[in-house]
Design an enzyme around this catalytic site. Structure first.
Site: not given
Ligand code: MG
Length: 455
Positions: A97, A240, A242, A244
């Protein structure tokens, strides 16, 4: 506590230190043993170690008899959406992440698209620590499939929840910064389909993160802010590692706080869902409560952590979830954080309002936020917390996660960090002087309790 692998968002560690290929293969065995003969999607972010760790976890999963649908590089929200959309049994996502490049991690997702619950993590942990794995015979291994279409499906799903024509009519100019990771594979396409004139920076996959670190915050988003100003864009969008989460830059080049843009989004969505419940962690600003109250909707505070927010939304049938770090959850789309959806929705808000982002944010209640920290050895954290709870007895407070004290004109959250040997003190008030006063009070309370616990 030593027999624990999962933290607030899956398993995290430094590659080849905590997170080695052999550990990850065993983790695949443990996860596959838990899911049992299931169909699992595997996807990963752009980190230098993600591809090889995905092969390790896939080996473990296949050898327990689970089938693997390999999505390759993909944003976390696209993988979560695919699990539900294609009626698969779960997902394993190789990503750390927002953490720095040397880190990696594993997120495990259940068939509802939400990360698994703590009790499910405990079953996987028990399998791992006891080395209690299902092992398939040579002719009972799982099948391996390539699963390359999930991003297209996800992009269509995002657009289906957006007023595409309204956004297209505006021909917005947008700068996107996906941090050289998997947001590059979806958000630019979605925004182009929404009729935007698109400029992208840090938009090729590169696990060395040459442009910036993966956490979107003012210190890392200087290039995005400058570019928005330089090309006279309407909006800047940052993800960020990933994708999300989504942090915005307004048209003047200011990096916006996730609380304020989140409040704007909540305000907009509550027009559409007037009696909706809004779920947000106790670390969020009072501004979310102000907006929710103003619209006559219900606000529910939770412990900090995106999975907690998702689970609480499911229990309450809530429509909206929000995190101050740029996490937006919209249940009619999916009850998990989704950065590409958040970016698209912000464009819809701008399209319908006829105002710029900085103008819209100016109309929201103003708070001064002060963030402080106090060093506190991990072994004293619980004693300090007990002290703080005792000393705030009788005040208007919440003890969900740390202690948050609410005043007429502000609030302070005092909370032990889950990862560092510190206490965090977040104070806010509409008046700057008052915010400082509350912060000083919070800091002295932590210090007093720290002294008491040493005595
Ligand atoms: Mg993330």
């Amino acid at each position: 506590m030593t027999h624990r692998l999962f933290g607030t968002n899956g398993i995290r560690g430094i590659f080849n230190k905590e997170l080695t290929p052999e550990f990850t293969t065993e983790l695949g065995l443990a996860i596959g043993s838990y899911f049992t003969d299931s169909k699992i999607v595997v996807g990963y972010d752009s980190r230098t170690s993600s591809f090889l760790l995905s092969r390790a976890v896939i080996s473990g999963l296949l050898s327990t008899g689970c089938s693997v649908h390999d999505a390759g590089y993909a944003p976390t929200p696209a993988i979560q959406f695919a699990v539900r959309h294609y009626h698969l049994d779960g997902a394993v996502i190789v990503t750390a992440s927002h953490n720095p490049p040397e880190y990696n991690g594993i997120k495990v997702v259940a068939k509802d698209g939400v990360e698994i619950a703590r009790y499910e993590e405990e079953v996987i942990e028990a399998r791992y620590f006891k080395k209690n794995y299902r092992r398939g015979a040579w002719d009972a291994l799982g099948s391996y499939y390539l699963f390359p279409t999930i991003i297209d499906t996800y992009e269509e799903a995002v657009k289906s929840k957006i007023d595409v024509e309204a956004v297209r009519a505006k021909r917005f100019k947008v700068v996107v910064d996906p941090a050289n990771s998997v947001g590059s594979l979806s958000t630019p396409h979605i925004l182009r389909d929404l009729g935007c004139e698109l400029i992208s920076i840090n938009a090729h996959l590169d696990g060395t993160f040459p442009g910036r670190l993966p956490e979107p915050k003012p210190e890392t988003l200087g290039a995005l802010a400058v570019t928005v100003k330089a090309v006279d864009a309407d909006l800047g969008v940052a993800h960020d590692g990933d994708a999300d989460r989504c942090i915005f830059v307004d048209e003047t080049g200011v990096v916006c706080s996730g609380d304020r843009t989140g409040a704007l989004i909540v305000d907009y969505l509550l027009l559409r869902h007037s009696s909706a419940t809004v779920v947000t962690p106790i670390s969020s600003s009072q501004i979310i409560a102000d907006i929710t109250l103003r619209r006559g909707a219900k606000l529910v505070w939770t412990k900090v952590g995106s999975t907690t927010v998702s689970k609480r939304m499911q229990e309450l049938n809530a429509v909206i979830g929000l995190e101050d770090n740029g996490g937006l959850f919209y249940a009619p789309h999916q009850p998990v954080r989704d950065g590409g959806f958040a970016a698209s929705l912000m464009l819809e808000i701008l399209a319908k309002s006829e105002q710029t982002l900085s103008e819209l944010l100016k109309d929201l209640p103003q708070y001064t936020v002060i963030k402080e920290r106090v060093e506190c050895p991990n072994k004293l954290k619980q004693a300090v917390l007990r002290g703080i709870i005792a000393r705030t007895n009788g005040l208007n407070r919440q003890t969900l996660d740390g202690v948050k004290v609410f005043y007429e004109d502000g609030s302070v959250l005092i909370r032990p960090s889950g990862t560092e040997a510190i206490y965090r003190v977040y104070a806010e008030a509409k008046d700057e002087r008052r915010a400082k006063e509350i912060a000083v009070w919070g800091l002295s309370l932590v210090n007093q309790c720290l002294e008491d616990s040493k005595a």
